[in-house]
Design a protein around this motif. Structure first.
Motif, PDB file in Angstrom:
ATOM      1  N   PHE A  16      34.788  44.493  40.802  1.00 11.61           N
ATOM      2  CA  PHE A  16      35.381  45.819  40.675  1.00 11.61           C
ATOM      3  C   PHE A  16      35.636  46.439  42.048  1.00 11.61           C
ATOM      4  O   PHE A  16      36.713  47.007  42.300  1.00 11.61           O
ATOM      5  CB  PHE A  16      34.478  46.728  39.837  1.00 11.61           C
ATOM      6  CG  PHE A  16      35.003  48.125  39.689  1.00 11.61           C
ATOM      7  CD1 PHE A  16      36.093  48.391  38.869  1.00 11.61           C
ATOM      8  CD2 PHE A  16      34.429  49.166  40.389  1.00 11.61           C
ATOM      9  CE1 PHE A  16      36.595  49.680  38.750  1.00 11.61           C
ATOM     10  CE2 PHE A  16      34.915  50.457  40.275  1.00 11.61           C
ATOM     11  CZ  PHE A  16      36.008  50.716  39.453  1.00 11.61           C
ATOM     12  N   LEU A  17      34.669  46.315  42.952  1.00 12.53           N
ATOM     13  CA  LEU A  17      34.815  46.845  44.307  1.00 12.53           C
ATOM     14  C   LEU A  17      35.996  46.186  45.015  1.00 12.53           C
ATOM     15  O   LEU A  17      36.835  46.874  45.616  1.00 12.53           O
ATOM     16  CB  LEU A  17      33.522  46.619  45.097  1.00 12.53           C
ATOM     17  CG  LEU A  17      33.535  47.046  46.557  1.00 12.53           C
ATOM     18  CD1 LEU A  17      33.627  48.558  46.667  1.00 12.53           C
ATOM     19  CD2 LEU A  17      32.297  46.530  47.264  1.00 12.53           C
ATOM     20  N   ASN A  18      36.085  44.869  44.924  1.00 13.29           N
ATOM     21  CA  ASN A  18      37.175  44.144  45.574  1.00 13.29           C
ATOM     22  C   ASN A  18      38.528  44.526  44.986  1.00 13.29           C
ATOM     23  O   ASN A  18      39.505  44.705  45.715  1.00 13.29           O
ATOM     24  CB  ASN A  18      36.963  42.634  45.477  1.00 13.29           C
ATOM     25  CG  ASN A  18      35.827  42.163  46.356  1.00 13.29           C
ATOM     26  OD1 ASN A  18      35.325  42.892  47.191  1.00 13.29           O
ATOM     27  ND2 ASN A  18      35.407  40.936  46.150  1.00 13.29           N
ATOM     28  N   PHE A  19      38.595  44.665  43.661  1.00 13.14           N
ATOM     29  CA  PHE A  19      39.846  45.061  43.021  1.00 13.14           C
ATOM     30  C   PHE A  19      40.303  46.423  43.545  1.00 13.14           C
ATOM     31  O   PHE A  19      41.470  46.599  43.898  1.00 13.14           O
ATOM     32  CB  PHE A  19      39.690  45.099  41.498  1.00 13.14           C
ATOM     33  CG  PHE A  19      40.918  45.588  40.788  1.00 13.14           C
ATOM     34  CD1 PHE A  19      41.994  44.742  40.592  1.00 13.14           C
ATOM     35  CD2 PHE A  19      41.002  46.893  40.319  1.00 13.14           C
ATOM     36  CE1 PHE A  19      43.142  45.183  39.958  1.00 13.14           C
ATOM     37  CE2 PHE A  19      42.132  47.348  39.678  1.00 13.14           C
ATOM     38  CZ  PHE A  19      43.210  46.486  39.491  1.00 13.14           C
ATOM     39  N   PHE A 138      39.363  48.271  55.660  1.00 12.00           N
ATOM     40  CA  PHE A 138      39.256  47.719  54.310  1.00 12.00           C
ATOM     41  C   PHE A 138      39.337  46.201  54.328  1.00 12.00           C
ATOM     42  O   PHE A 138      38.601  45.523  53.598  1.00 12.00           O
ATOM     43  CB  PHE A 138      40.348  48.307  53.412  1.00 12.00           C
ATOM     44  CG  PHE A 138      39.929  49.567  52.719  1.00 12.00           C
ATOM     45  CD1 PHE A 138      39.762  49.598  51.353  1.00 12.00           C
ATOM     46  CD2 PHE A 138      39.693  50.734  53.430  1.00 12.00           C
ATOM     47  CE1 PHE A 138      39.367  50.761  50.706  1.00 12.00           C
ATOM     48  CE2 PHE A 138      39.302  51.895  52.802  1.00 12.00           C
ATOM     49  CZ  PHE A 138      39.135  51.906  51.425  1.00 12.00           C
ATOM     50  N   LEU A 139      40.213  45.634  55.146  1.00 13.23           N
ATOM     51  CA  LEU A 139      40.330  44.180  55.188  1.00 13.23           C
ATOM     52  C   LEU A 139      39.104  43.529  55.812  1.00 13.23           C
ATOM     53  O   LEU A 139      38.677  42.463  55.372  1.00 13.23           O
ATOM     54  CB  LEU A 139      41.600  43.768  55.922  1.00 13.23           C
ATOM     55  CG  LEU A 139      42.831  43.853  55.031  1.00 13.23           C
ATOM     56  CD1 LEU A 139      44.094  43.821  55.843  1.00 13.23           C
ATOM     57  CD2 LEU A 139      42.822  42.734  54.010  1.00 13.23           C
ATOM     58  N   ILE A 140      38.529  44.164  56.797  1.00  9.39           N
ATOM     59  CA  ILE A 140      37.309  43.618  57.399  1.00  9.39           C
ATOM     60  C   ILE A 140      36.163  43.661  56.389  1.00  9.39           C
ATOM     61  O   ILE A 140      35.411  42.694  56.240  1.00  9.39           O
ATOM     62  CB  ILE A 140      36.973  44.368  58.705  1.00  9.39           C
ATOM     63  CG1 ILE A 140      38.027  44.039  59.768  1.00  9.39           C
ATOM     64  CG2 ILE A 140      35.573  44.029  59.194  1.00  9.39           C
ATOM     65  CD1 ILE A 140      37.992  44.925  61.001  1.00  9.39           C
ATOM     66  N   ILE A 141      36.040  44.752  55.656  1.00  3.04           N
ATOM     67  CA  ILE A 141      35.004  44.850  54.617  1.00  3.04           C
ATOM     68  C   ILE A 141      35.285  43.862  53.493  1.00  3.04           C
ATOM     69  O   ILE A 141      34.372  43.193  52.983  1.00  3.04           O
ATOM     70  CB  ILE A 141      34.912  46.291  54.086  1.00  3.04           C
ATOM     71  CG1 ILE A 141      34.420  47.233  55.188  1.00  3.04           C
ATOM     72  CG2 ILE A 141      34.015  46.378  52.868  1.00  3.04           C
ATOM     73  CD1 ILE A 141      34.604  48.702  54.876  1.00  3.04           C
ATOM     74  N   LEU A 142      36.560  43.723  53.107  1.00  4.14           N
ATOM     75  CA  LEU A 142      36.926  42.785  52.038  1.00  4.14           C
ATOM     76  C   LEU A 142      36.611  41.343  52.412  1.00  4.14           C
ATOM     77  O   LEU A 142      36.278  40.543  51.536  1.00  4.14           O
ATOM     78  CB  LEU A 142      38.413  42.906  51.706  1.00  4.14           C
ATOM     79  CG  LEU A 142      38.764  43.916  50.643  1.00  4.14           C
ATOM     80  CD1 LEU A 142      40.259  44.201  50.642  1.00  4.14           C
ATOM     81  CD2 LEU A 142      38.308  43.440  49.281  1.00  4.14           C
ATOM     82  N   ALA A 143      36.723  41.005  53.679  1.00  5.89           N
ATOM     83  CA  ALA A 143      36.391  39.646  54.101  1.00  5.89           C
ATOM     84  C   ALA A 143      34.939  39.321  53.757  1.00  5.89           C
ATOM     85  O   ALA A 143      34.617  38.201  53.346  1.00  5.89           O
ATOM     86  CB  ALA A 143      36.650  39.473  55.595  1.00  5.89           C
ATOM     87  N   ALA A 144      34.071  40.306  53.885  1.00  5.55           N
ATOM     88  CA  ALA A 144      32.654  40.095  53.558  1.00  5.55           C
ATOM     89  C   ALA A 144      32.397  40.177  52.058  1.00  5.55           C
ATOM     90  O   ALA A 144      31.734  39.300  51.487  1.00  5.55           O
ATOM     91  CB  ALA A 144      31.796  41.121  54.290  1.00  5.55           C
ATOM     92  N   THR A 145      32.920  41.204  51.393  1.00  5.63           N
ATOM     93  CA  THR A 145      32.610  41.368  49.966  1.00  5.63           C
ATOM     94  C   THR A 145      33.237  40.272  49.115  1.00  5.63           C
ATOM     95  O   THR A 145      32.653  39.861  48.116  1.00  5.63           O
ATOM     96  CB  THR A 145      33.055  42.753  49.441  1.00  5.63           C
ATOM     97  OG1 THR A 145      34.455  42.917  49.657  1.00  5.63           O
ATOM     98  CG2 THR A 145      32.271  43.864  50.114  1.00  5.63           C
ATOM     99  N   GLN A 146      34.404  39.768  49.519  1.00  7.73           N
ATOM    100  CA  GLN A 146      35.012  38.656  48.770  1.00  7.73           C
ATOM    101  C   GLN A 146      34.158  37.397  48.937  1.00  7.73           C
ATOM    102  O   GLN A 146      33.975  36.642  47.984  1.00  7.73           O
ATOM    103  CB  GLN A 146      36.448  38.422  49.246  1.00  7.73           C
ATOM    104  CG  GLN A 146      37.214  37.393  48.457  1.00  7.73           C
ATOM    105  CD  GLN A 146      37.611  37.856  47.068  1.00  7.73           C
ATOM    106  OE1 GLN A 146      37.438  39.005  46.688  1.00  7.73           O
ATOM    107  NE2 GLN A 146      38.148  36.946  46.288  1.00  7.73           N
TER     108      GLN A 146
END
Length: 165
Positions: A16-19, A138-146
């Motif tokens: 959900f967070l990634n979406f 957001f992309l830097i955080i997404l790299a980790a959460t994904q």
């Protein structure tokens, strides 16, 4: 089986967070692309190309902005598609739905890493606005959460195959 069931809520929250974050990236990237199209170079009859013409010219940011926005948009679209595939896996949570979710998540993650690389280059070159800085974050955080999402669904590798009917 009990260990894999404990990872299901973790995977759901990360999904959900990634979406949501990929959707924000798409929104900001769409704004940047629209602004570049509206305020970019005007080329037509009687107009000469500027001396340093680039087909990926963005009127805001720096030399890396065009590449960053294009790859962020691609990563965002694949990330949203990955979340849809992941939702199907969360619904079934079995070995049959796992390969599609894992491969889509891995592709989204690698594209996110590529966009993150351009974000790092854009950060290094300075001169960008708040929206671009937000998309970079957001992309830097997404790299980790994904990556954490991929780890969560791979941790459920003890899933049983559903019986064929």
């Amino acid at each position: 089986m009990a260990g894999s069931e404990q990872l299901k809520p973790v995977a759901g929250v990360l999904l959900f967070l990634n979406f949501c974050m990929y959707t924000v990236v798409l929104g900001i990237g769409g704004w940047a692309m629209n602004r570049a199209i509206d305020h970019g170079f005007i080329i037509g009859p009687g107009f000469d190309l500027p001396a340093h013409f680039s087909p990926i010219y963005f009127p805001m940011g720096n030399a890396a902005t065009g590449f960053f926005v294009v790859f962020a948009l691609i990563a965002g679209v694949v990330g949203v598609a990955s979340a849809i595939s992941g939702l199907n896996h969360l619904r079934h949570w079995d070995a049959d739905s796992f390969p599609a979710a894992a491969s889509a998540a891995s592709i989204a993650w690698t594209l996110t890493l590529l966009a993150m690389g351009f974000a790092c280059k854009e950060i290094e070159l300075h001169n960008r606005n708040a929206r671009l800085r937000t998309m970079e974050a957001f992309l830097i955080i997404l790299a980790a959460t994904q990556l954490f999402y991929i780890a969560a669904i791979h941790g459920s590798s003890s899933l049983r195959r559903s019986p064929r009917v």
